[in-house]
Design an enzyme around this catalytic site. Sequence first.
Site, short mmCIF file in Angstrom:
data_model
loop_
_atom_site.label_atom_id
_atom_site.label_comp_id
_atom_site.label_asym_id
_atom_site.label_seq_id
_atom_site.Cartn_x
_atom_site.Cartn_y
_atom_site.Cartn_z
N ALA A 1 0.83 -1.20 0.00
CA ALA A 1 0.00 0.00 0.00
C ALA A 1 0.87 1.25 0.00
O ALA A 1 1.22 1.81 1.04
CB ALA A 1 -0.93 -0.03 1.20
N LEU A 2 1.24 1.67 -1.23
CA LEU A 2 2.10 2.84 -1.40
C LEU A 2 1.31 4.00 -2.02
O LEU A 2 1.26 5.10 -1.47
CB LEU A 2 3.29 2.46 -2.31
CG LEU A 2 4.27 3.57 -2.68
CD1 LEU A 2 5.07 4.02 -1.46
CD2 LEU A 2 5.27 3.09 -3.77
N SER B 1 3.19 8.49 -9.18
CA SER B 1 4.59 8.45 -9.60
C SER B 1 5.50 9.13 -8.57
O SER B 1 6.62 8.69 -8.33
CB SER B 1 4.75 9.15 -10.95
OG SER B 1 4.14 8.38 -11.96
N ILE C 1 -4.91 -0.51 -4.76
CA ILE C 1 -4.03 -1.48 -4.11
C ILE C 1 -4.36 -2.91 -4.58
O ILE C 1 -5.43 -3.44 -4.29
CB ILE C 1 -4.11 -1.36 -2.56
CG1 ILE C 1 -3.80 0.10 -2.14
CG2 ILE C 1 -3.17 -2.35 -1.90
CD1 ILE C 1 -2.49 0.68 -2.68
N ARG D 1 9.98 -5.21 -10.66
CA ARG D 1 9.99 -4.82 -12.08
C ARG D 1 10.59 -5.92 -12.96
O ARG D 1 10.23 -6.05 -14.12
CB ARG D 1 10.73 -3.49 -12.24
CG ARG D 1 9.91 -2.32 -11.74
CD ARG D 1 10.67 -1.03 -11.51
NE ARG D 1 9.79 -0.02 -10.92
CZ ARG D 1 10.19 1.09 -10.33
NH1 ARG D 1 11.49 1.38 -10.25
NH2 ARG D 1 9.32 1.93 -9.81
N ARG E 1 -5.74 -19.29 -41.33
CA ARG E 1 -6.66 -18.35 -41.99
C ARG E 1 -6.24 -18.11 -43.45
O ARG E 1 -5.09 -17.72 -43.71
CB ARG E 1 -6.64 -17.03 -41.22
CG ARG E 1 -7.33 -15.87 -41.88
CD ARG E 1 -8.81 -15.94 -41.71
NE ARG E 1 -9.46 -14.74 -42.25
CZ ARG E 1 -10.73 -14.72 -42.59
NH1 ARG E 1 -11.49 -15.80 -42.45
NH2 ARG E 1 -11.27 -13.60 -43.07
N GLY F 1 -7.23 -9.67 -37.57
CA GLY F 1 -8.21 -8.88 -38.33
C GLY F 1 -9.49 -8.66 -37.53
O GLY F 1 -9.44 -8.43 -36.32
N GLU G 1 3.72 -0.55 -11.06
CA GLU G 1 5.12 -0.70 -10.60
C GLU G 1 6.04 0.30 -11.30
O GLU G 1 7.21 0.03 -11.55
CB GLU G 1 5.60 -2.16 -10.71
CG GLU G 1 4.76 -3.08 -9.81
CD GLU G 1 5.40 -4.38 -9.38
OE1 GLU G 1 6.63 -4.51 -9.49
OE2 GLU G 1 4.67 -5.27 -8.92
N THR H 1 5.43 3.81 -14.14
CA THR H 1 5.11 4.01 -15.56
C THR H 1 6.39 3.97 -16.40
O THR H 1 7.51 4.08 -15.87
CB THR H 1 4.47 5.40 -15.77
OG1 THR H 1 5.42 6.38 -15.34
CG2 THR H 1 3.18 5.57 -14.99
#
Length: 385
Positions: free
Chosen positions: A123-124, A131, A156, A244, A269, A340, A364, A366
């Site tokens: 919980a940040l 950010s 969260i 990350r 296809r 398609g 985590e 941007t």
Amino acid sequence: MAVDQETLQQLVESVARFVRERLVPLEDRVAREDAVPADVVAEMAGLGLFGLSIPEEYGGLGLNMSEEVQVAFELGKTSPAFRSLIGTNNGIGSHGLIMDGTEEQKQRYLPRLARGELIGAFALTEPGSGSDAASLSTSAERDGNGYVLNGTKRYITNAPQAGLFTVFARTDPGKPGADGISAFLVEAGTRGLSLGHADRKMGQQGAHTCDVILDDCRVSGDALLGASEGVGFKTAMKVLDRGRIHISAVCVAVAERLIEDSLRYAAEREQFGRPIAEFQLVQAMLADSRAEAYAARCMVEETARRRDAGRNVTIEASCCKMFASEMVGRVADRAVQIHGGAGYMAEYGVERFYRDVRLFRIYEGTTQIQQLVIARNMLKEIAQE
Ligand code: COS
């Protein structure tokens, strides 16, 4: 190696089989019902997935980063909602505790996190602090031997299911930045902690986020992570560096899954009397996706190796997160294009992945935060020369 090669190989194969036979057929249902069935959660716990990266002495499998990413490369080949369920216990919801917790805190929580009996959440983020994590305003005021927490945490992951929250709060209002932040282990059910409504999201149905509201939430002194004030922000940053790499491995896995699906579709296809895979413009999309996914896989493996060797990988982890999450966005876009009209229709599932992967470029950290982390640390490196 944290585990022997044979054990790792068996685990990776079991996860691959579980994904193929059990999870892939459930993707559509999980998205529709916005829930992972309870028996699947139990099977995930049985495979040890909640404790992949939790040290063996606390009941986990104790995988190192290189081993963990090999598992993530398989587990990620299905809807990200499945991975999200075990993601916090192996990442942001447990690693603050593993890195900086006291022995008593580890003993108290890690075995249950490893078994999946307890879900961890990180919980940040707050309504006014995303950010710019160091600007968070949740307060933790000393009160006798304990603290009283006040504030709201936002988006969260796994909060609705969580039994344990690592809450970042300001213990020193005199220090507005990172130095005034501490981390607390707060159990669900603590008086003063409540949850908001589950958020309605663009994708990743089956994975849940919500607000965590702290209203005069009193915790005892031993809830202070690592029994140290003022180091919570650094704990958060170290946890994110590690997380990350894991997220990047999941991006690689989803990309590989989408490439496989697109290749199979293109081979079957037919248009203009031939499978569309024979057309060079379609081949170009497949080849670009394959090359980019391979590049991301190599980056993730190398970064994991460097981290296991004890090196600081802040730059590399951000490079992985930036490249892999942007890469899977491009791959998902090409997958829709190759399919398609079918790619735009819900029944093929490609459009679902297209929405699901959008989150990887955001949470985590941007892409823009990864750029900032990379460039700032490059500048630090030349300043040290
Ligand atoms: N590992 C260890 N310590 C770190 C660190 C890392 N990766 N990154 C920063 N720190 C330390 C710094 O060294 C500094 O300590 P000192 O003052 O002792 O030198 C302290 O933490 C503050 O760092 P910094 O000054 O770089 O903080 P900023 O507020 O300028 O910004 C960013 C840091 C922007 C990188 C950070 O806020 C961030 O990562 N934001 C994104 C948050 C995020 O990912 N949120 C997603 C939601 S959680 S799923």
